[in-house]
Scaffold this motif. Structure first.
Motif, PDB file in Angstrom:
ATOM      1  N   GLY A  43       0.826  -1.165   0.044  1.00  0.00           N
ATOM      2  CA  GLY A  43       0.250  -0.140  -0.387  1.00  0.00           C
ATOM      3  C   GLY A  43       0.771   1.157  -0.381  1.00  0.00           C
ATOM      4  N   ALA A  44       2.202   1.240   0.591  1.00  0.00           N
ATOM      5  CA  ALA A  44       3.207   2.151   0.810  1.00  0.00           C
ATOM      6  C   ALA A  44       3.053   3.100  -1.199  1.00  0.00           C
ATOM      7  N   LYS A  45       3.298   4.635  -1.164  1.00  0.00           N
ATOM      8  CA  LYS A  45       3.858   4.689  -2.423  1.00  0.00           C
ATOM      9  C   LYS A  45       5.740   5.039  -1.979  1.00  0.00           C
ATOM     10  N   ILE A  46       6.087   4.427  -3.452  1.00  0.00           N
ATOM     11  CA  ILE A  46       7.700   4.238  -2.940  1.00  0.00           C
ATOM     12  C   ILE A  46       8.430   5.422  -4.547  1.00  0.00           C
ATOM     13  N   GLY A  70       6.372 -11.210  -9.755  1.00  0.00           N
ATOM     14  CA  GLY A  70       5.413 -11.942  -9.136  1.00  0.00           C
ATOM     15  C   GLY A  70       4.101 -10.633  -8.498  1.00  0.00           C
ATOM     16  N   THR A  71       4.150  -9.852  -9.010  1.00  0.00           N
ATOM     17  CA  THR A  71       2.837  -8.789  -8.178  1.00  0.00           C
ATOM     18  C   THR A  71       1.342  -8.669  -8.123  1.00  0.00           C
ATOM     19  N   TYR A  72       1.115  -8.705  -7.453  1.00  0.00           N
ATOM     20  CA  TYR A  72      -0.581  -9.045  -7.058  1.00  0.00           C
ATOM     21  C   TYR A  72      -1.313  -7.931  -7.702  1.00  0.00           C
ATOM     22  N   GLU A  73      -1.010  -6.805  -7.089  1.00  0.00           N
ATOM     23  CA  GLU A  73      -2.176  -5.618  -7.488  1.00  0.00           C
ATOM     24  C   GLU A  73      -0.893  -4.683  -7.150  1.00  0.00           C
ATOM     25  N   GLY A  74      -1.023  -3.444  -7.370  1.00  0.00           N
ATOM     26  CA  GLY A  74      -0.269  -2.039  -7.458  1.00  0.00           C
ATOM     27  C   GLY A  74      -0.258  -1.829  -8.989  1.00  0.00           C
ATOM     28  N   THR A  75       0.859  -1.097  -8.877  1.00  0.00           N
ATOM     29  CA  THR A  75       1.937  -0.590 -10.111  1.00  0.00           C
ATOM     30  C   THR A  75       2.956   0.260  -9.611  1.00  0.00           C
ATOM     31  N   VAL A  76       4.042  -0.478 -10.671  1.00  0.00           N
ATOM     32  CA  VAL A  76       5.151  -0.552 -10.824  1.00  0.00           C
ATOM     33  C   VAL A  76       5.980   0.792 -12.190  1.00  0.00           C
ATOM     34  N   VAL A  77       6.768   1.735 -12.471  1.00  0.00           N
ATOM     35  CA  VAL A  77       6.863   2.422 -13.262  1.00  0.00           C
ATOM     36  C   VAL A  77       7.824   3.141 -12.665  1.00  0.00           C
ATOM     37  N   GLU A 120       2.023   1.996  -4.617  1.00  0.00           N
ATOM     38  CA  GLU A 120       2.451   1.883  -6.373  1.00  0.00           C
ATOM     39  C   GLU A 120       3.644   2.492  -5.610  1.00  0.00           C
ATOM     40  N   ILE A 121       5.169   2.206  -7.037  1.00  0.00           N
ATOM     41  CA  ILE A 121       6.417   2.175  -6.862  1.00  0.00           C
ATOM     42  C   ILE A 121       7.033   3.561  -7.856  1.00  0.00           C
ATOM     43  N   ILE A 122       7.836   3.868  -7.951  1.00  0.00           N
ATOM     44  CA  ILE A 122       8.267   5.192  -9.256  1.00  0.00           C
ATOM     45  C   ILE A 122       9.552   4.843  -9.477  1.00  0.00           C
ATOM     46  N   VAL A 123       9.680   5.108 -10.287  1.00  0.00           N
ATOM     47  CA  VAL A 123      11.694   4.584 -10.185  1.00  0.00           C
ATOM     48  C   VAL A 123      12.075   6.226 -11.202  1.00  0.00           C
ATOM     49  N   ASN A 124      12.640   7.138 -10.836  1.00  0.00           N
ATOM     50  CA  ASN A 124      12.601   7.895 -12.335  1.00  0.00           C
ATOM     51  C   ASN A 124      14.472   7.493 -12.360  1.00  0.00           C
ATOM     52  N   GLY A 125      14.682   6.413 -12.967  1.00  0.00           N
ATOM     53  CA  GLY A 125      15.228   6.238 -13.619  1.00  0.00           C
ATOM     54  C   GLY A 125      15.191   4.747 -14.598  1.00  0.00           C
TER      55      GLY A 125
END
Length: 223
Positions: free
Chosen positions: A68-71, A103-110, A89-94
């Motif tokens: 549930g965290a935003k990283i 193995g992600t169940y739900e959520g978003t990785v960008v 949500e996980i955002i990588v600015n790089g």
């Protein structure tokens, strides 16, 4: 107001994670952490309502088991970012290395950059967006969810995929049980909404949709 966890001299994964837990225990849920070096397994298993910015490059398994965290990472990331996350949500600015969103169940990785091999393998329902190029075996054994790559992929894209969709804006080479499907209005609207949310500049008309040929690919010719 952001809280900065710092340490003079050498700093370890344990020190950073204990610092995060202490801040959360003190009802401080908006954190900014200076990363003096690449550390593995930072911000693992965090829950809803926490927002963390990691300033600098990070190592492997950052944000694993996120619930549930935003990283947000202001730098490059190592392998298996968001491994087995269930929400958040996980955002990588790089750029990122292999195994983004494994193995992600739900959520978003960008990831606003390139990524390595094995993107979204065993994806069970998450959204994984790579605004760049990736390597081989994206979506291997994925069961559900979406993988979006604005650039090109390597070989065996969607290899043995069972469910879900992969959208590729550049060139690709599909793997076993993967096939090209025509983009429809739902697909185009989905991409438009995601690109609008994450400020991604990509030509939707250039995208190809990849989905599984059969729902039971391991049972010979059974349909």
């Amino acid at each position: 107001m952001a809280n900065v966890i710092t340490s003079e001299g050498e700093i370890s994964t344990r020190q950073v994670n204990v610092g995060i837990k202490n801040e959360i225990a003190n009802e401080k849920h908006l954190l900014t952490i200076e990363m003096p070096k690449k550390l593995d397994s930072i911000a693992v298993g965090l829950g809803d309502g926490v927002s963390i910015t990691l300033k600098g490059d990070v190592g492997d398994f950052v944000g694993a088991l996120n619930n549930g965290a935003k990283i947000e990472i202001e730098g490059n990331a190592g392998r298996y970012i968001g491994n087995n996350m269930t929400y958040g949500e996980i955002i990588v600015n790089g750029s990122a290395e292999d195994g983004v969103g494994f193995g992600t169940y739900e959520g978003t990785v960008v990831v606003y950059g390139n990524a390595g091999d094995g993107i979204g393998q065993l994806n069970k329902g998450g959204l994984i967006v790579i605004d760049g190029n990736i390597g081989d075996l994206a979506g291997l054994y994925m069961l559900s969810g979406d993988i979006i790559v604005t650039g090109s992929t390597g070989i065996d894209t969607g290899d043995w995929m069972i469910g879900g969709s992969i959208y590729v804006g550049g060139t690709y080479k599909t793997g076993t049980n993967a096939q090209i499907r025509e983009m429809n209005d739902y697909d185009r609207q989905k991409l438009e909404n995601i690109f609008d949310i994450y400020k991604i500049d990509a030509d939707i008309a250039s995208f190809t949709k990849i989905e599984p040929k059969k729902l039971r690919p391991f049972y010979g010719d059974e349909k």
